[in-house]
Design an enzyme around this catalytic site. Structure first.
Site, PDB file in Angstrom:
ATOM      1  N   LYS A 127       0.914  -1.345  -0.069  1.00 48.10           N
ATOM      2  CA  LYS A 127      -0.011  -0.010  -0.062  1.00 48.10           C
ATOM      3  C   LYS A 127       0.701   1.412  -0.028  1.00 48.10           C
ATOM      4  CE  LYS A 127      -4.079  -1.926   1.962  1.00 48.10           C
ATOM      5  NZ  LYS A 127      -5.091  -1.828   2.907  1.00 48.10           N
TER       6      LYS A 127
ATOM      7  N   TYR B 239     -13.371  -8.031  11.655  1.00 50.43           N
ATOM      8  CA  TYR B 239     -14.627  -8.683  11.292  1.00 50.43           C
ATOM      9  C   TYR B 239     -14.663 -10.080  11.271  1.00 50.43           C
ATOM     10  CZ  TYR B 239     -12.325  -8.725   6.837  1.00 50.43           C
ATOM     11  OH  TYR B 239     -11.511  -9.030   6.000  1.00 50.43           O
TER      12      TYR B 239
END
Ligand code: ATR
Length: 289
Positions: free
Chosen positions: A74, A232
């Site tokens: 990234k 999550y």
């Protein structure tokens, strides 16, 4: 929903990273392509260390429409793009490449996805006191979006306070002096607010360590108004359970994953995805994690 038929007009998108085998992104994008009837296919590309520049120039040469970028590239990808969106520039990380005339433009839809997930859940951070737990990569996104959404005060609580201080200083460069304050985890009693929104951005509680939680003192949860866990897996973390035991609303990070994908798809296809479609994709995504 008809499956996409691959033919001479099919456009290609994908995710580059290493590893990529665990990615849920194909489920998001291929479902969107089916719903909208777009002739588009999304695939994972594992890129080995040292090949990121080749991968991106090759992608451009192959007329690839867009790419997501995941760990560990990234920031490396900043050197390979021709222009960058302001938000991605500010955070210094890019997770989405959009094809332009002479290369790719970099965006950070992780951070935009968090904003959209919060707003979708009715949680506008404007004028709120926001508590960020953690000071790593995920916490950076959380702290910057809290600042951009107009939080009144941001507290960054982390095990190592030096990292929290670095992040607070970074956020304060872009806003009024003193917007972000660094604290150690056990210093939450120094938070000067009657209530606060908590963004849980540490890796504590992530499967398989589902019984772990970053702060277990009930006093912390009493003053919390709402808790968003960027984790999550599991769908309900111990942090969320403790919040709910105190009667507070929670949300896990799957909606952030959903919206970062949706925003990328919108950029590639120049469309706006409706909330009805987002809900359809969410149920597909839930089945993949
Ligand atoms: P990510 O990119 O997912 O944010 P990261 O950059 O490695 O991952 O950051 C992990 C965060 O979880 C950090 O804030 C880390 O705290 P430190 O900065 O003190 O290392 C926090 N974290 C991870 N394990 C932890 C633990 N057992 N106790 C407390 N904090 C923990």
């Amino acid at each position: 929903m008809e499956p996409v038929v691959i033919d001479g007009h099919t456009r290609l998108c994908g995710v580059i990273g290493n590893p990529v085998e665990h990615t849920s992104s194909p489920a998001i994008h291929n479902t969107l392509a089916q719903i909208y009837g777009h002739n588009l296919v999304y695939v994972p590309f594992k890129v080995e260390d040292g090949f990121i520049k080749d991968a991106i120039s090759g992608a451009f040469a192959l007329n690839i429409l867009g790419l997501n970028v995941t760990v560990p590239y990234k920031t490396d990808v900043l050197e390979c793009i021709t222009c960058i969106d302001d938000m991605a520039k500010r955070i210094g990380a890019v997770n989405t490449l959009v094809r332009v005339e002479d290369g790719y433009k970099g965006y950070n839809t992780d951070i935009l996805g968090l904003k959209r997930a919060l707003l979708h859940d009715g949680m506008d951070l404007k004028d709120k006191c926001v508590v960020i737990l953690g000071a790593g990569g995920a916490a950076r996104s959380a702290a910057h979006i809290a600042s951009l959404m107009g939080a009144k005060q941001i507290y960054i609580l982390n095990r190592s306070i030096s990292k929290a201080q670095v992040l607070a200083d970074e956020v304060n460069k872009y806003s009024d002096h003193g917007l972000a304050i660094a604290l150690e985890l056990n210093q939450f009693d120094r938070i000067e607010a009657d209530s606060y929104v908590v963004l849980q951005a540490t890796s504590v509680g992530l499967a398989p360590n589902e019984n772990e939680v970053i702060i277990d003192n009930p006093a912390f949860y009493e003053k919390a108004e709402y808790g968003f866990d960027l984790v999550y897996r599991p769908a309900k973390t111990k942090f969320m359970k403790l919040m709910e035991e105190h009667g507070k609303r929670t949300q896990n990070g799957l909606s952030m994953l959903l919206y970062q994908g949706i925003i990328a798809y919108e950029l590639w296809n120049n469309i706006s995805v409706t909330e009805e479609v987002a809900a359809q994709v969410y149920s597909v995504l839930e089945g993949t994690v």
